[in-house]
Design a protein around this motif. Sequence first.
Motif, short mmCIF file in Angstrom:
data_model
loop_
_atom_site.label_atom_id
_atom_site.label_comp_id
_atom_site.label_asym_id
_atom_site.label_seq_id
_atom_site.Cartn_x
_atom_site.Cartn_y
_atom_site.Cartn_z
N ALA A 102 25.43 44.49 -64.24
CA ALA A 102 25.27 45.66 -63.63
C ALA A 102 24.21 45.97 -65.16
N GLU A 103 24.16 46.06 -66.08
CA GLU A 103 23.30 46.10 -66.89
C GLU A 103 21.62 45.09 -67.06
N GLU A 104 22.03 44.26 -67.04
CA GLU A 104 21.22 43.39 -66.27
C GLU A 104 20.11 43.81 -64.94
N VAL A 105 21.06 44.00 -63.86
CA VAL A 105 20.54 44.04 -62.55
C VAL A 105 21.02 44.75 -61.65
N LYS A 106 21.94 45.50 -62.22
CA LYS A 106 22.16 47.08 -61.22
C LYS A 106 23.06 46.83 -60.30
N GLN A 107 22.95 46.83 -59.38
CA GLN A 107 23.73 47.14 -57.99
C GLN A 107 24.02 45.50 -57.69
N THR A 135 21.95 36.34 -64.05
CA THR A 135 22.34 34.95 -63.83
C THR A 135 23.05 33.54 -64.85
N LEU A 136 21.89 33.41 -65.49
CA LEU A 136 22.43 32.81 -66.63
C LEU A 136 23.93 33.19 -68.36
N LEU A 137 23.63 34.09 -68.49
CA LEU A 137 24.86 35.68 -68.89
C LEU A 137 26.12 34.66 -67.86
N PHE A 138 25.91 35.12 -66.68
CA PHE A 138 27.04 34.81 -66.04
C PHE A 138 27.67 33.13 -65.93
N THR A 139 26.57 32.30 -65.92
CA THR A 139 26.93 30.86 -65.67
C THR A 139 27.56 30.67 -67.40
N CYS A 140 27.39 31.24 -68.31
CA CYS A 140 27.88 31.26 -69.57
C CYS A 140 29.36 31.67 -70.01
N ILE A 141 29.60 32.35 -69.29
CA ILE A 141 30.96 33.06 -69.74
C ILE A 141 31.71 32.35 -67.76
N PHE A 142 30.99 32.33 -66.71
CA PHE A 142 31.77 31.20 -66.16
C PHE A 142 31.73 30.25 -65.97
N SER A 143 30.90 29.05 -65.80
CA SER A 143 30.76 28.05 -65.69
C SER A 143 30.85 27.01 -66.95
N LEU A 144 30.10 27.47 -67.91
CA LEU A 144 30.02 26.44 -68.67
C LEU A 144 31.06 25.66 -70.07
N PRO A 145 32.52 27.05 -69.89
CA PRO A 145 33.62 26.87 -70.92
C PRO A 145 34.47 26.36 -69.62
N ALA A 146 34.16 25.77 -68.63
CA ALA A 146 34.61 24.67 -67.68
C ALA A 146 34.55 23.34 -68.95
N TRP A 160 26.15 41.43 -57.72
CA TRP A 160 27.19 40.36 -57.57
C TRP A 160 25.84 39.29 -57.00
N ILE A 161 24.97 39.53 -56.47
CA ILE A 161 24.18 38.13 -56.37
C ILE A 161 24.21 37.08 -57.30
N ALA A 162 24.02 37.41 -58.60
CA ALA A 162 23.64 36.73 -59.68
C ALA A 162 25.29 36.07 -59.59
N ALA A 163 26.11 36.88 -59.23
CA ALA A 163 27.56 36.02 -59.42
C ALA A 163 27.46 35.07 -58.61
N MET A 190 12.82 39.22 -59.97
CA MET A 190 13.65 37.94 -60.18
C MET A 190 13.70 37.97 -62.05
N LYS A 191 13.11 38.11 -62.73
CA LYS A 191 13.75 38.17 -63.87
C LYS A 191 14.88 38.09 -64.12
N PRO A 192 15.01 40.09 -64.02
CA PRO A 192 16.60 40.61 -65.29
C PRO A 192 17.85 39.68 -63.63
#
Length: 379
Positions: free
Chosen positions: A37-42, A191-202, A45-48, A184-186
């Motif tokens: 939300a800090e990056e892309v506000k409302q 998306t990068l932040l979520f990927t690094c927390i959600f996907s890469l640790p797998a 959910w799209i980034a997720a 798009m930039k935010p």
Amino acid sequence: MMKPIGENNDISVRQFTILVFLYSVGTAILVIPSGLAEEVKQDAWIAALISIGIGLLLVKLYLAVGQLHAGYTLIQLNEKLLGKWVGRAASIGFVIFTLITAAELLYYMGSFMTTQILPSTPMEATNIIFAIIVIMGVRLGLEVLSRSAEILFACFLFLMFILLFCAAPDIKVHYIQPVLETGMKPLMRATLLFTCIFSLPAVVFLMIYPSSTNDTRKAAKGFYIGVILAGTVLTLIIACTILVLGAETTARQLYPSYTLAKRIMLGSFIQHVEVVVAIMWFITIYFKMSLYFYAACLGLSQTFRLANYRTVVIPLGILMVVLSLIVHPNTVHYINYNKTTWIPFVATFGLVLPITLLCASAFRQQRSQSAANHPQEGE
């Protein structure tokens, strides 16, 4: 099929899928709405949603690595494909990565407990108690962890249903509008932040798949299912948090989903729903921390050819507690670490290392075929 040192039990495909789900949800259920939300506000959910697609591509990468040599863990693949010294250095780096991250999760657990639930209790006490539970689970083995995950998975789903049901009356649709307002930039940064927390640790599951799964083909499918389900749950939590609190309030909160639950009141008889979120988070962070710690113990034992990984569980457990007390001096440091240092740190082992192993395997195969097609004279 090679078994991990000291581990003789397989886990079922269902258990593997549940472990993937609980691990992937992990800490994100409590904190990720704030960062997005800090990056892309409302549009968080799209980034997720975008990150779920990236996560599936990463699963495909991990499955390809896991299938290079049947039954080998990531640590065993390192030495086989990269050579003794380079492979061992990569393995030691991976052990350090998993141990430090387990310690970070322990810090985060202690920080949450001492700021939100037990403010008069020193963090050392909460960290030691939770670490003991993690150590017990890892010493009992992957099969026991998987069976407990099956039980607590049903509990997690039930609690999530309660949370969404209780939050539904407070939803304000205008909080999620307008769509794609931030640009798009935010959105790419989120998306990068979520990927690094959600996907890469797998990548940690390369210590389990395919060496500890009893049906590798179905387990591969279970890997995809676990990631999709976890991503869907996190997207729902993110959307629900924004729809109830609004993007600005969500971005300002350290634990937005916990704050969401604290605001829920249905009449005069349903209050303090925040305990639901706390229990959900305890379940997911426990399995995430346990799998990180299991990977560290198993990785260390395989790197140095120890007879049983359980011999290092207690020493590494003590080290994990110590690291949890010094790895982050305060919450601000932890937040900044997630936005800066964590991204290249997790990408090194979650992206660079698997790709390197695939390239090394392809190079070895090409060299073997070349040698077979052009035998030396006199042979």
